[in-house]
Design an enzyme around this catalytic site. Structure first.
Site, mmCIF file in Angstrom:
data_model
loop_
_atom_site.group_PDB
_atom_site.id
_atom_site.type_symbol
_atom_site.label_atom_id
_atom_site.label_comp_id
_atom_site.label_asym_id
_atom_site.label_seq_id
_atom_site.Cartn_x
_atom_site.Cartn_y
_atom_site.Cartn_z
ATOM 1 N N ASP A 179 0.267 26.757 53.383
ATOM 2 C CA ASP A 179 0.732 25.400 53.099
ATOM 3 C C ASP A 179 2.242 25.292 53.274
ATOM 4 O O ASP A 179 2.983 26.221 52.944
ATOM 5 C CB ASP A 179 0.402 25.000 51.648
ATOM 6 C CG ASP A 179 -1.089 24.869 51.384
ATOM 7 O OD1 ASP A 179 -1.859 24.734 52.347
ATOM 8 O OD2 ASP A 179 -1.483 24.886 50.206
ATOM 9 N N CYS A 193 -0.551 24.710 44.393
ATOM 10 C CA CYS A 193 -0.160 23.517 45.154
ATOM 11 C C CYS A 193 0.788 22.644 44.327
ATOM 12 O O CYS A 193 1.767 22.108 44.866
ATOM 13 C CB CYS A 193 -1.398 22.708 45.550
ATOM 14 S SG CYS A 193 -2.488 23.598 46.686
ATOM 15 N N CYS A 249 -1.282 31.001 51.595
ATOM 16 C CA CYS A 249 -2.322 30.037 51.985
ATOM 17 C C CYS A 249 -1.933 29.217 53.209
ATOM 18 O O CYS A 249 -2.742 28.462 53.724
ATOM 19 C CB CYS A 249 -2.665 29.119 50.806
ATOM 20 S SG CYS A 249 -1.294 28.101 50.280
ATOM 21 N N CYS A 294 -3.935 22.103 52.412
ATOM 22 C CA CYS A 294 -5.253 21.706 51.918
ATOM 23 C C CYS A 294 -5.175 20.361 51.180
ATOM 24 O O CYS A 294 -4.096 19.832 50.926
ATOM 25 C CB CYS A 294 -5.806 22.785 51.003
ATOM 26 S SG CYS A 294 -4.858 22.986 49.478
#
Length: 144
Positions: free
Chosen positions: A39, A107, A37, A63
């Protein structure tokens, strides 16, 4: 009021992140990334001689859920002993945020992994084997 799939707490920590920044004299730094993603999460720890986390900051590129997870994790870390930091799971972060959508659970996992990496760096800076983190983590998981 919650926006879409995110709780009010997630939105609050995204819009008003706590403990953002870096600690110049940190004695534990952990950085993890999720290539899937994009991150990247970096945690800075200041642990005192009594092995208490007296300060923690984060820098996260990602995000809203990644930023909220980082922010909440730091809130849960201040004032805790090293063993308590290792006991902080991604599920505890998710629960403290009043949940994350299934697609965003990674996350909170990144936050847990960044804490572990920062603690490995801390032990290494103290001249100890960073593998002690994995051993302590395995022991905690076994007990729970």
């Amino acid at each position: 009021m919650a926006k879409g799939p995110y709780s009010d707490k997630v939105m609050d920590h995204f819009m008003n992140p706590r403990n953002m920044g870096e600690i110049t004299d940190a004695n534990g730094i952990g950085e993890v990334g999720n290539p899937a993603c994009g991150d990247v999460m970096k945690i800075f720890l200041k642990i005192n001689d009594d092995q208490i986390c007296e300060d923690v900051k984060f820098k996260t590129f990602g995000c809203g859920a990644a930023i909220a997870s980082s922010s909440m994790a730091t809130e849960l870390m201040i004032g805790k002993r090293v063993d308590e930091l290792l006991a902080l799971t991604n599920q505890a972060i998710v629960d403290a945020l009043d949940g994350l959508p299934p697609a965003k659970i990674h996350c909170s996992v990144m936050a847990e992994e960044a804490i572990e990496e920062a603690l490995k760096n801390y032990f290494k800076s103290k001249g100890q084997d960073p593998a002690v983190v994995d051993e302590m983590k395995a022991k905690i998981k076994k007990e729970n």
